[in-house]
Enzyme design. Sequence first.
Site, short mmCIF file in Angstrom:
data_model
loop_
_atom_site.label_atom_id
_atom_site.label_comp_id
_atom_site.label_asym_id
_atom_site.label_seq_id
_atom_site.Cartn_x
_atom_site.Cartn_y
_atom_site.Cartn_z
CE1 TYR A 118 -4.38 -2.48 4.86
CE2 TYR A 118 -3.30 -0.37 4.61
CZ TYR A 118 -3.93 -1.45 4.05
OH TYR A 118 -4.09 -1.53 2.69
CB SER A 164 -0.84 -0.01 1.28
OG SER A 164 -1.52 1.21 1.45
#
Length: 274
Positions: free
Chosen positions: A157, A144
């Site tokens: 995350y 990401s």
Amino acid sequence: MNDEPLQIDGGVAVITGAASGIGAGLVRHALSLGMRVVAADVVADKLRASVAGLDGEVIAVPTDVTRPASVDALADAAWRAFGQVDLLFNNAGIMATGFSWQIEAARWQRLLDVNIGGTVNGIRSFVPHLLGAGRAAQIINTSSVGGFLASPLMAPYSATKFAIVALTESLRSEMEMLQAPIGVSLLAPGPVITGIFDDPFGATVDAASEGFVAQMRTMTQQYGVTPDVFAARVFTSLRRREFWIVPQPEALDDALRAKTDGILARRNPTLPAW
Ligand SMILES: NC(=O)c1ccc[n+]([C@@H]2O[C@H](COP(=O)([O-])OP(=O)(O)OC[C@H]3O[C@@H](n4cnc5c(N)ncnc54)[C@H](O)[C@@H]3O)[C@@H](O)[C@H]2O)c1
């Protein structure tokens, strides 16, 4: 070496997290190119529904990427069905929000298991087959923009996506050491309109996390791309066998440059701009 041409058109793609969002977009785009596709997801019904009615050769293989035996079975199913694998997308991933010390232990563990463990299992199950096949293939690990820029209120995350960057760089070096024809790519999406923020809260929800998620959802609707637009950009980079696949550079480059400059100047980090 991994400058050999990849077989994309007519080749075989294995995609985890294929029942929704980015994975489902990759399935549709791969099929549109005439690829044969092995679609894998832990939610079996949703997976079957998502591939039903698609044009092209696609099989749905319910898979839990956190379980090594399940990912071994996925690899076996892929080779049994199609006899080759050209692209492996380790794409399945989940989100958790909250203050890092308040996120329940089980939720922390789930993030580690899916986001890191799932990618590790993909590597462990597929690389031996790919090395044995001795032909060009590409492994694409989904990190990401958040794998370069840490965020408050989603520490599990951020931490797992940073780990994917390291894991993917290590794997690439290993393939180079072996002079294997297997290429490796680090995929770093910016905002893509998917289900990732559908269930971000655990047992404890606080106002800060609610506000943060509302902001993320608005930002994604405003600046996000659809999974189909995103998938087309990914395949453009794959044809060039790029390592760094950053389909939305506007979401990464300036902030990463500023962060790197800050580290080199030993400046303390500041809150992200969102
Ligand atoms: N959407 C974004 O803005 C964005 C941004 C950066 C990175 N990503 C990454 O993209 C990837 C795909 O996410 P998305 O946005 O499409 O989310 P999504 O929630 O729409 O899709 C994720 C899919 O993964 C599946 N999954 C979850 N746990 C699994 C498991 N144990 N085994 C197999 N499948 C499992 C889910 O069932 C779901 O179908 C993730 O790795 C995510 O972190 C997304």
